[in-house]
Design an enzyme around this catalytic site. Structure first.
Site, PDB file in Angstrom:
ATOM      1  CD  GLU A  67      -1.637  -2.381   1.776  1.00 57.55           C
ATOM      2  OE1 GLU A  67      -2.507  -3.264   1.895  1.00 57.55           O
ATOM      3  OE2 GLU A  67      -0.444  -2.533   2.148  1.00 57.55           O
ATOM      4  CG  PHE A 129      -9.868  -9.863  11.078  1.00 56.70           C
ATOM      5  CD1 PHE A 129      -8.640 -10.255  11.597  1.00 56.70           C
ATOM      6  CD2 PHE A 129     -10.046  -9.878   9.701  1.00 56.70           C
ATOM      7  CE1 PHE A 129      -7.609 -10.662  10.751  1.00 56.70           C
ATOM      8  CE2 PHE A 129      -9.030 -10.289   8.859  1.00 56.70           C
ATOM      9  CZ  PHE A 129      -7.795 -10.675   9.383  1.00 56.70           C
ATOM     10  CD  GLN A 130      -7.345  -7.331   7.628  1.00 52.10           C
ATOM     11  OE1 GLN A 130      -8.224  -7.115   6.793  1.00 52.10           O
ATOM     12  NE2 GLN A 130      -6.155  -7.815   7.305  1.00 52.10           N
ATOM     13  CE  LYS A 179     -16.918  -7.404   3.080  1.00 50.16           C
ATOM     14  NZ  LYS A 179     -16.218  -8.645   3.489  1.00 50.16           N
ATOM     15  CG  MET A 488      22.001  13.679   4.233  1.00 48.36           C
ATOM     16  SD  MET A 488      23.218  14.721   3.380  1.00 48.36           S
ATOM     17  CE  MET A 488      22.356  15.057   1.834  1.00 48.36           C
TER      18      MET A 488
END
Length: 576
Positions: A67, A129-130, A179, A488
């Site tokens: 993602e 869940f999630q 959902k 750097m």
């Protein structure tokens, strides 16, 4: 309007062209209405209804391998097109993997619309869940965010989201969709303009402030224009060029403003700030009249604030009033779009400032103190690597970078003469940005050569996106600047921490050539200076994707440099 009867097969369209649709189909239709060409994303449980609606919908979807890769690709697309990038992720870890990209886009004013799935409304707050509160997480790093509670809200929210993302000071907007909302049915109508009485950014500046600015300009002896990314967001490069040439004003650019004014122009002094040119920083320190066009006076530009433009009347034009006076005291504040401001400035004729001697002094410094490197031995110098890429491409490429030494060398040695060709992470400084951003840049400008200039460390943060390049055979050229270090970080440890290289050296590396080949991308390695030009010529001329590992001198530092805590007039490493 009420819900149509089940047997009313001819009444699926309602009054004013409204349509009875499922929530997921509404999202797709809203994206169509916003003329979205490509979506970057990664599916998961909470967005399965949306992905089902996307199936063969006609809008291109690019499946990244993470993602974070998706949102950086959306940023790359937005940077080269000026249109909002669109990214989709599922709930929980999918949404949280977008956080770095949201923060990056927020700091650099990049228009994005991020769509996240969420658990069903019935279980929100139960640690399902999630489940993660992406609204709470993203509030400080988005321009605005929404959680849709009913399908009927979808048209209004999407219209507002695209408007907010791409107007005023641009930025990311997140839409969280539970959902079960995706499966709800409601009427869809998308014709009404967004009604946002609390969001009315000032676009046209106040004419009296513009007149005050022009009055001050005509009396200046040492005027300078500071051109920031606002020039690019406003699509105002032609107006800037006309204004600068009309009054013969020297121009300093910010890192994100590169390409907004031609690097080859006689009045261009280059980039200012920590690793800017001697001429640019001299101009910023000694000016008596500074015109800031769409830059936010960040610390990497200004150095120690008490030494930044200490003798100047400061005029600051910005569409975001919060930026004006935030870091540098402003004498002439101008709130508005810099393109509108420049148009007004061009319409007012005042005598050009008597600044020929000042201008010639700056141009002398530009000639005598350019960016430099010393070619000693047969090791590849990273500065020469960038200069060779610029020479071979004639500067006509879209360049993306990660963050670090290679980013600064690219800014110094790849002259950008056109807008929308420079894709880099500025304010957040996101390692891993460059590779996925190159993918988005390709989809935004498919007719242009895209060169991703990456550090060996940053590349390894998002290297899985090579799969997208390999799968689609995208003609993206990946250049790995391999100095076996967090470059750097190593430089700062050398200069400011007694050469104690704590966890900054990477003596163990993967075989980058075999790695590229594993993704079925033609790959090669070059290690000697005498082989560099021919290797680059072959690499850049081949059609299709390519990966070239360039093993460079690991001891090179980025110079010149303004050390932290010092003023921009206290540069070190100005000369070899």
């Amino acid at each position: 309007m009420s819900k149509p009867a089940d047997d009313e097969t001819l009444t699926r369209s309602g009054e004013g062209g409204a349509m009875w649709m499922k929530g997921a189909d509404m999202v797709v239709e809203a994206l169509r209405r916003e003329q979205v060409e490509v979506i970057f994303g990664y599916p998961g449980g909470a967005v399965l209804p949306l992905y089902d609606a996307l199936y063969q919908c006609g809008i291109r979807h690019v499946l990244t391998r993470h993602e974070q890769g998706a949102i950086h690709a959306a940023e790359g697309y937005a940077r080269v097109t000026g249109k909002p990038g669109v990214v989709i992720a599922t709930s929980g870890p999918g949404a949280t993997n977008l956080v770095t990209g949201l923060a990056d886009a927020m700091m650099d004013s990049i228009p994005l619309v991020a769509i996240t799935g969420q658990v069903a409304k019935t279980v929100i707050g139960t640690d399902a869940f999630q489940e993660t509160s992406i609204i709470g997480i993203s509030t400080p790093i988005t321009k605005h965010n929404y959680q849709i509670r009913h399908a009927s809200e979808i048209p209004k929210v999407f219209k507002e989201a695209f408007h907010i993302a791409n107007s005023g000071r641009k930025g990311p907007v997140l839409i969280d969709i539970p959902k079960d909302v995706s499966g709800e049915e409601a009427w869809f109508a998308y014709d009404d303009p967004p009604q946002l009485p609390g969001y009315q950014p000032t676009v046209v500046p106040h004419h009296m402030q513009i007149r005050k600015l022009m009055h001050g300009l005509q009396h200046a002896k040492r005027p300078v224009v500071l051109a920031g990314a606002g020039i690019l967001h406003a699509r105002a490069t032609d107006k800037l060029l006309a204004f600068v040439e009309k009054y013969q004003l020297p121009v300093v650019q910010t890192l994100l403003g590169l390409g907004g004014f031609p690097a080859s122009h006689a009045l261009c002094l280059g980039m200012g700030g920590m690793h800017g040119s001697a001429a640019a920083n001299k101009a910023l320190y000694e000016t008596d009249f500074l015109i800031n066009l769409g830059a936010r006076f960040d610390d990497r530009l200004t150095g120690k604030l008490e030494h930044f433009a200490p003798h100047a009347v400061v005029a600051h034009i910005d569409i975001d009033p919060a930026e004006i006076g935030k870091n540098v005291p402003t004498d002439i504040p101008v709130v508005g779009d810099v393109g509108e401001a420049l148009a007004m400035m061009l319409s007012i004729d005042v005598p050009a400032p008597d600044a020929a001697a000042w201008r010639e002094e700056l141009l002398r410094v530009k000639r005598e103190l350019p960016f430099w490197w010393v070619q000693d031995g047969d090791r590849i110098k990273p500065q020469r690597l960038i200069a060779e890429i610029a020479r071979i491409t004639k500067g006509d490429a879209v360049v993306t970078t990660d963050v670090g030494q290679h980013q600064m060398w690219a800014a110094q040695f790849f002259p950008l003469n056109r807008p929308d060709r420079w894709v880099t992470s500025g304010g957040l400084g996101t390692m891993g940005f460059g590779l996925p951003a190159a993918i988005g840049a390709h989809f935004g400008q498919p007719d242009k050569l895209v060169v991703a200039i990456l550090g060996d460390a940053g590349f390894q943060m998002t290297l899985q996106e090579l799969a997208v390049i390999g799968e689609y055979q995208l003609p993206i050229k990946v250049v790995i600047v391999n100095n076996s270090a967090l470059g750097m970080v190593r430089q700062w440890q050398e200069l400011f921490h007694g050469e104690r290289y704590s966890e900054s050296l990477l003596p163990w590396q993967p075989d980058f050539v075999k790695l590229g080949e594993a993704y079925r991308i033609p790959s090669a390695r070059v290690e000697r200076d005498e082989e560099l030009a021919s290797a680059l010529e072959a690499f850049l001329s081949e059609p299709g994707p390519g990966l070239l590992e360039c093993v460079v001198d690991p001891n090179e530092n980025v110079y010149p440099m303004v050390a932290p805590g010092t003023g921009i007039h206290q540069m070190v490493g100005v000369k070899p």
